[in-house]
Scaffold this active site. Sequence first.
Site, PDB file in Angstrom:
ATOM      1  CB  SER A   1       7.349   0.639   7.316  1.00  0.00           C
ATOM      2  OG  SER A   1       7.735  -0.646   6.887  1.00  0.00           O
TER       3      SER A   1
ATOM      4  N   GLY B   1      -7.588  -6.517   5.587  1.00  0.00           N
ATOM      5  CA  GLY B   1      -8.886  -6.617   6.226  1.00  0.00           C
ATOM      6  C   GLY B   1      -8.809  -7.424   7.505  1.00  0.00           C
TER       7      GLY B   1
ATOM      8  CB  CYS C   1      -0.955   0.008   1.188  1.00  0.00           C
ATOM      9  SG  CYS C   1      -0.134   0.067   2.792  1.00  0.00           S
ATOM     10  CG  ASN C   2       3.716   1.923   2.609  1.00  0.00           C
ATOM     11  OD1 ASN C   2       4.513   1.067   2.225  1.00  0.00           O
ATOM     12  ND2 ASN C   2       3.304   1.994   3.865  1.00  0.00           N
TER      13      ASN C   2
ATOM     14  CB  ALA D   1     -12.228 -11.005   3.327  1.00  0.00           C
ATOM     15  N   GLY D   2      -8.939  -9.564   2.692  1.00  0.00           N
ATOM     16  CA  GLY D   2      -7.544  -9.973   2.539  1.00  0.00           C
ATOM     17  C   GLY D   2      -6.755  -9.761   3.816  1.00  0.00           C
ATOM     18  CB  SER D   3      -3.094  -9.735   4.464  1.00  0.00           C
ATOM     19  OG  SER D   3      -2.734  -8.736   3.522  1.00  0.00           O
TER      20      SER D   3
ATOM     21  CD  GLN E   1       2.874  -5.603   3.249  1.00  0.00           C
ATOM     22  OE1 GLN E   1       3.886  -4.948   3.517  1.00  0.00           O
ATOM     23  NE2 GLN E   1       1.668  -5.066   3.270  1.00  0.00           N
TER      24      GLN E   1
END
Length: 455
Positions: free
Chosen positions: A109, A194, A50-51, A190-192, A120
């Site tokens: 991060s 979530g 996501c980043n 509903a992934g990691s 990840q």
Amino acid sequence: MSVLVVGLSHRTAPVPVLERVTVAEPDLGKVLDELLRCPGVSEAMLLSTCNRVEVYAVVETFHGGMNDVVGVLAAQAGAEPTELFEHLYVHYAAAAVEHVFRVAGGLDSMVVGEAQILGQLRSAYTTADGAGTVGRTLHELAQNALRVGKRVHTETGIDHAGASVVSEALSDAETELGGLAGRRALVVGAGSMGGLATAHLRRAGIGEVVIANRTAANGARLAQSLIAEGVPASSVDLVELRSELADADVVFACTGSMETVVGVELLASALLDRDPSRPLVVCDLGLPKDVDPAAADLAGVTVVDLETLQRRLTDAPTGQDAARATEIIGEEVRGYLAGQRSAEVTPTVTALRKRAAEVVDAELLRLDTRLPELDAAVRGELAKTVRRVVDKLLHTPTVRVKELASAPGGAGYAEALRELFGLDPQTPNAVSQPHMTQATGDPLAGSRTNTGEKR
């Protein structure tokens, strides 16, 4: 061949640029294949979160490999390479190793110390390994990075608070709502991420959770795990989003979809069924965004997204745990590079011993020809003696050359052996195959943060 890292992250690129470059999970195999088709790339891994979006590659030359990788990333983004240059960072050889270790340790991060990056990174390796784009170099680098990341989290308190982008977003929601206890949450995806969100919601005392997911089985599984923990939960299809948005106090969205999941019209329609004085907090950690950015303009709606967190967290101070983590990573980088340099001289040492054995065999054969009547027992003792003498003569030089080669600047010792003993540099067994030809004692050697500086 050397390791090259080319990437963009929250530190170098705005979220809209990251959204363009991000690679959806179904497309990972295709992009990895495109990377491996590049003439200067022999191995490749791709980390897309996501980043950050990063490519780890084993390349023949720096400039050729960089141009290949940037070309693939630009094509993925539907952009020209020049459009990405100002946002890219590039690390090569020793600096690439240090960067990968820092990523694994959570030091690079958005929320320093977050542990999700380890999973990840492991997933990125597994995907690349399954696609056949990982060889010995990236295998060793990835396995060492995962080990280093675990060591950092074990030996420091850098992740003591369990902070992550998810927890930071939900912390904002908690502040906005005056607490999450007894509230109703809607988790879209509903992934990691979530799953991580539901864990934080449970710890915050959430009253009820609804999981909305495209795949019913995954949503039901996550809901059941919450029920097992004593949290009322249920799962619904995405077509039921409107009614669930109307009932929710906090929405968490991170689906991995490349298209908007919660449109502004849908959200505006849901607001019609709500008490206007009842606030709604929407946490959107999707990359690209799951929620239409225009949702932030709706009355009574507060949107917390990656850009919000980026502004607050990018320059957040770090403490003693981060300093200790940096020390650990420095130690590990030096040890890894020393091991690589030592391994590089091994094939040359093997070739030298093989050459010595061939010389001994030739001389013993000549002895047999000149003294055919020599007693077999005597001949055997002579052979043992000659081999023992040669082994003793080679022992100290070969041990020392490995020790010397492991030090910074030690790459020349293998070449010296080849020159001194006339070993053929074109013979595979006589030449080391360095993983990082520019590895030095300085873990920052080879770093770049703007490709324009290298061209």
